[in-house]
Design a protein around this motif. Structure first.
Motif, short mmCIF file in Angstrom:
data_model
loop_
_atom_site.label_atom_id
_atom_site.label_comp_id
_atom_site.label_asym_id
_atom_site.label_seq_id
_atom_site.Cartn_x
_atom_site.Cartn_y
_atom_site.Cartn_z
N MET A 1 104.95 -15.37 5.60
CA MET A 1 104.25 -15.30 6.86
C MET A 1 103.35 -14.07 6.86
SD MET A 1 105.94 -15.52 10.69
CE MET A 1 107.54 -15.74 10.01
N SER A 2 102.04 -14.26 6.93
CA SER A 2 101.13 -13.11 6.91
C SER A 2 100.62 -12.80 8.30
CB SER A 2 99.96 -13.37 5.95
OG SER A 2 99.15 -14.39 6.44
N VAL A 3 100.43 -11.53 8.53
CA VAL A 3 99.94 -11.03 9.81
C VAL A 3 98.43 -10.94 9.75
CG1 VAL A 3 100.02 -9.10 11.43
CG2 VAL A 3 102.05 -9.68 10.10
N LEU A 4 97.76 -11.51 10.73
CA LEU A 4 96.31 -11.41 10.85
C LEU A 4 96.00 -10.33 11.88
CD1 LEU A 4 93.35 -12.45 10.49
CD2 LEU A 4 93.84 -14.00 12.39
N LEU A 60 100.59 -13.91 14.40
CA LEU A 60 101.47 -14.60 13.47
C LEU A 60 101.43 -16.08 13.87
CD1 LEU A 60 104.72 -12.42 13.18
CD2 LEU A 60 103.11 -12.98 11.36
N ALA A 101 101.07 -3.18 10.03
CA ALA A 101 99.76 -3.79 9.81
C ALA A 101 98.76 -3.34 10.88
CB ALA A 101 99.88 -5.31 9.80
#
Length: 183
Positions: A1-4, A60, A101
């Protein structure tokens, strides 16, 4: 799961307001005791944007789960190269790297503006998560101010931390600094 991480928009205000409200009612990262409404949060956000400062959100899976911004440290002209960071994360995203982040992106944006110092004023000397995050990203503890606020039926300390940007005070600034008028 990547955070934008991206700049906030007006459409994010509902999520920002909800995240902040939870933090007001449950945390010591802010000394406010009554959550502001969405209109007030919008006014506050716009005041930072009007100064050219970053106001970012973290997503997310398409949902805003955190936000951060840099605000003027103080409103006197000599402070125009110094900002204070604020980072708020939804309780459902704590421990997922969202705060890191956000703060990394905020530091990068502030360096791009030519700013020289970033400080963190952390509520509660027992706030290991925020103190640890700031330490991991190069902030140094500069002091603890005991018993500065009274929230949740107890006195709360403030932890002051600082991180140099763009070489800090090693050379004169080469950018105009923050817009501090219009307060």
């Amino acid at each position: 799961m990547s955070v934008l991480i991206r700049p906030s928009t007006d459409a994010d205000l509902s999520a920002i307001t909800g995240i902040y409200a939870w933090n007001v009612l449950n945390g010591l990262g802010t000394f406010e005791e009554i959550p502001p409404d969405e209109a007030e949060m919008g006014r506050r956000r716009q005041a930072f944007l009007d100064r050219g400062l970053p106001y970012l959100v973290a997503e997310l899976n398409g949902e805003v789960v955190g936000y951060c911004y840099a605000g003027p440290f103080r409103l006197r002209a000599a402070y125009r190269y110094t900002v204070e960071d604020s980072v708020y994360v939804s309780p459902k995203a704590v421990g997922m790297g969202v705060g890191r982040a956000l703060l990394e992106a905020l530091i990068s944006h502030c360096e791009a503006l030519g700013l020289r110092q970033m400080c963190a004023v952390i509520g509660d000397s027992g706030n290991a998560a925020s103190i640890g995050l700031h330490t991991a990203l190069g902030f140094e503890k500069r002091g603890i101010f005991p018993d500065m606020g009274y929230k949740f039926d107890r006195w709360v300390d403030l932890v002051w931390m600082q991180r140099s940007l763009n070489g800090g005070g090693d050379a004169p600034p080469d950018a105009p600094g923050l817009i501090l008028s219009g307060v």
